[in-house]
Scaffold this active site. Sequence first.
Site, PDB file in Angstrom:
ATOM      1  N   HIS A  62      89.124  -7.849  35.237  1.00  0.00           N
ATOM      2  CA  HIS A  62      88.626  -8.463  36.351  1.00  0.00           C
ATOM      3  C   HIS A  62      90.096  -9.375  37.273  1.00  0.00           C
ATOM      4  O   HIS A  62      90.335  -9.932  36.375  1.00  0.00           O
ATOM      5  CB  HIS A  62      87.436  -9.301  36.050  1.00  0.00           C
ATOM      6  CG  HIS A  62      86.671  -9.336  37.431  1.00  0.00           C
ATOM      7  ND1 HIS A  62      86.896 -10.060  38.356  1.00  0.00           N
ATOM      8  CD2 HIS A  62      85.890  -8.406  37.591  1.00  0.00           C
ATOM      9  CE1 HIS A  62      85.886  -9.998  39.464  1.00  0.00           C
ATOM     10  NE2 HIS A  62      85.320  -8.930  38.788  1.00  0.00           N
ATOM     11  N   ASP A  68      80.981  -4.380  34.513  1.00  0.00           N
ATOM     12  CA  ASP A  68      80.313  -2.679  34.951  1.00  0.00           C
ATOM     13  C   ASP A  68      80.913  -2.215  33.396  1.00  0.00           C
ATOM     14  O   ASP A  68      80.247  -0.952  33.178  1.00  0.00           O
ATOM     15  CB  ASP A  68      81.436  -2.137  35.328  1.00  0.00           C
ATOM     16  CG  ASP A  68      81.323  -2.088  37.248  1.00  0.00           C
ATOM     17  OD1 ASP A  68      79.943  -2.242  37.467  1.00  0.00           O
ATOM     18  OD2 ASP A  68      82.162  -2.192  37.909  1.00  0.00           O
TER      19      ASP A  68
HETATM   20  N1  ACO Z   1      93.403  -0.666  31.463  1.00  0.00           N
HETATM   21  C1  ACO Z   1      94.329  -0.853  31.191  1.00  0.00           C
HETATM   22  N2  ACO Z   1      95.620  -1.367  31.448  1.00  0.00           N
HETATM   23  C2  ACO Z   1      94.503  -2.865  32.884  1.00  0.00           C
HETATM   24  C3  ACO Z   1      93.424  -2.693  32.993  1.00  0.00           C
HETATM   25  C4  ACO Z   1      92.222  -1.861  32.841  1.00  0.00           C
HETATM   26  N3  ACO Z   1      91.349  -1.466  33.204  1.00  0.00           N
HETATM   27  N4  ACO Z   1      93.338  -3.405  33.774  1.00  0.00           N
HETATM   28  C5  ACO Z   1      94.502  -4.190  34.338  1.00  0.00           C
HETATM   29  N5  ACO Z   1      96.004  -3.585  33.571  1.00  0.00           N
HETATM   30  C6  ACO Z   1      96.891  -3.884  34.012  1.00  0.00           C
HETATM   31  C7  ACO Z   1      97.524  -3.581  34.297  1.00  0.00           C
HETATM   32  O1  ACO Z   1      97.980  -2.052  34.557  1.00  0.00           O
HETATM   33  C8  ACO Z   1      99.220  -4.511  35.110  1.00  0.00           C
HETATM   34  O2  ACO Z   1      99.768  -4.696  34.096  1.00  0.00           O
HETATM   35  P1  ACO Z   1     101.209  -5.217  33.981  1.00  0.00           P
HETATM   36  O3  ACO Z   1     101.134  -5.879  33.937  1.00  0.00           O
HETATM   37  O4  ACO Z   1     101.874  -4.637  33.056  1.00  0.00           O
HETATM   38  O5  ACO Z   1     101.532  -3.763  35.464  1.00  0.00           O
HETATM   39  C9  ACO Z   1      97.826  -5.472  34.388  1.00  0.00           C
HETATM   40  O6  ACO Z   1      97.289  -5.784  33.247  1.00  0.00           O
HETATM   41  C10 ACO Z   1      97.369  -6.442  36.242  1.00  0.00           C
HETATM   42  O7  ACO Z   1      96.490  -5.967  36.032  1.00  0.00           O
HETATM   43  P2  ACO Z   1      95.967  -5.588  37.810  1.00  0.00           P
HETATM   44  O8  ACO Z   1      96.027  -4.076  38.618  1.00  0.00           O
HETATM   45  O9  ACO Z   1      96.853  -6.173  38.653  1.00  0.00           O
HETATM   46  O10 ACO Z   1      94.576  -6.849  38.263  1.00  0.00           O
HETATM   47  P3  ACO Z   1      94.527  -7.040  38.925  1.00  0.00           P
HETATM   48  O11 ACO Z   1      93.743  -8.151  39.250  1.00  0.00           O
HETATM   49  O12 ACO Z   1      94.894  -6.656  40.155  1.00  0.00           O
HETATM   50  O13 ACO Z   1      92.688  -5.851  38.784  1.00  0.00           O
HETATM   51  C11 ACO Z   1      91.069  -4.632  38.371  1.00  0.00           C
HETATM   52  C12 ACO Z   1      91.456  -5.835  38.377  1.00  0.00           C
HETATM   53  C13 ACO Z   1      91.139  -3.406  39.861  1.00  0.00           C
HETATM   54  C14 ACO Z   1      89.677  -4.682  37.898  1.00  0.00           C
HETATM   55  C15 ACO Z   1      91.772  -4.126  37.090  1.00  0.00           C
HETATM   56  O14 ACO Z   1      91.795  -4.337  36.187  1.00  0.00           O
HETATM   57  C16 ACO Z   1      91.304  -2.647  36.715  1.00  0.00           C
HETATM   58  O15 ACO Z   1      91.693  -1.305  36.971  1.00  0.00           O
HETATM   59  N6  ACO Z   1      90.103  -2.369  36.151  1.00  0.00           N
HETATM   60  C17 ACO Z   1      89.002  -1.288  35.265  1.00  0.00           C
HETATM   61  C18 ACO Z   1      88.597  -0.817  36.719  1.00  0.00           C
HETATM   62  C19 ACO Z   1      87.044  -1.753  37.005  1.00  0.00           C
HETATM   63  O16 ACO Z   1      86.610  -2.220  35.500  1.00  0.00           O
HETATM   64  N7  ACO Z   1      86.583  -2.346  37.709  1.00  0.00           N
HETATM   65  C20 ACO Z   1      85.792  -3.230  38.157  1.00  0.00           C
HETATM   66  C21 ACO Z   1      86.020  -4.307  38.209  1.00  0.00           C
HETATM   67  S1  ACO Z   1      84.915  -5.463  38.418  1.00  0.00           S
HETATM   68  C22 ACO Z   1      83.433  -4.998  40.016  1.00  0.00           C
HETATM   69  O17 ACO Z   1      84.307  -4.900  40.078  1.00  0.00           O
HETATM   70  C23 ACO Z   1      82.230  -4.800  39.866  1.00  0.00           C
END
Ligand code: ACO
Length: 434
Positions: free
Chosen positions: A311, A368
Amino acid sequence: MPTESPAQVRGNATLSFDGRSVDLPLLTGTENESAINIEKLRAQTGLITLDRGYANTGSCKSGITFIDGELGILRYRGYPIEELAASSTFLEVAWLLLYGELPKPAELESFKAEITRHTLLHENFKRFFEAMPKDAHPMPVSAAAVVSLATFYQLPENEDNLHNAVIRLIAKMPTIAAYAYKHSVGLPFMYPKNTLDYTSNFLHMMFANPTEDYPVDPVVSRALDLLLILHADHEQNCSTSTVRMVGSSRANLFASVSAGISALWGPLHGGANQEVIEMLERIEQQEGSAEKFVTRAKDKNDTTRLMGFGHRVYKSYDPRATILKKACRDVLDQVGVSSRLLEIGMKLEEIALRDEYFVSRKLYPNVDFYSGIIYKALGIPVNMFTVMFTIGRMPGWIAQWLEMRRDPEFKISRPRQIYTGPAKRSYVPIAQRG
Ligand code: ACO
């Protein structure tokens, strides 16, 4: 409206660059969260800030929802989400978000009565749904239906008309959602029933038929109400920021909320609940093991992500996920459905929470992760999961939009950029382009 404490100025931060320095005011909010106010930065220095994804940017001052992502705290108008989930109802929470205080009994009764009286859609709306392809996803159908409300209610947005627009949006969203679903499965639309409460009425419109009644199970209705409470607001997330941004051009409430629905649809935002259940089903049917899936989610060369994990704001367990994880078990027991997907989900969570990759990145289950399992147990079709989120988020979007439009410091949203395209060059006539 409750008495809000304005953000306090508590000194300055000093920015030094190119041998110059400027003082920028430091602001503190109610819960001691701090910000550097850069509103005068460009005027004083010619500089802008660059912050992709706005991860460090406060776009507004807001008195609606407070989140502490490190401590896993979520409060609506100061009330902890845990207390609201345990004791409140969705319409009471909607009132709280809109008007700032818990309603008195008479206020809540009259709010419920007003909502109940506005659930019908204009009869012409049936033709709108019929114009959509049979396999249309209900999210774009809902977004299009909500913006279409602006064609039925065209009065100027004064306070009285705005009140009606707010009531109409909250009242008609479940009808729009149920009609979008009924159309997709080729079943007749069911009119709303005024004897039913908000969530029971939605379940009736979804699952009843003109040929037979659908006795609403109170367990299902209460579980749905809980999910709507948990979804009701979440401060400046992607869809809410979209609603505010569109509304900042003075586009009307229906148009602004419709844009929010489109933003919510994305798999990185509200669309994740559908993706989670599809992921769990894939693991059950093909992948064989949760470990294998987690390995893929960690692989930089694989675009797979562990959906429902991570998140932007929560760097600890999402408090909504904590509530839902417990509710999941209760709901599955009460409605008597298989807990296979819950078991896979819990296994995935267990593996991820002891894996260095997820621990070091502070990736925990978000709202979620468990909501899809409950929706499935309640009999909600998978492509309707994000639409359920839309019904829940409606009061939050509206409250944020109203706050933005009534803000004495209102400004149209218009970020800047760092240009990285070609430097100035001259037009080349087509005949000279080899
Ligand atoms: N699975 C695997 N790796 C992940 C995940 C995941 N679900 N989420 C983040 N990471 C990793 C990224 O690859 C990144 O790794 P790195 O530092 O080696 O490059 C690091 O964790 C940081 O991730 P970001 O994408 O930069 O974090 P950001 O804050 O931009 O994204 C997000 C947050 C979009 C929610 C992300 O965690 C994600 O895509 N999660 C899966 C989708 C999801 O569940 N969305 C619902 C969110 S809740 C809502 O909106 C109601």
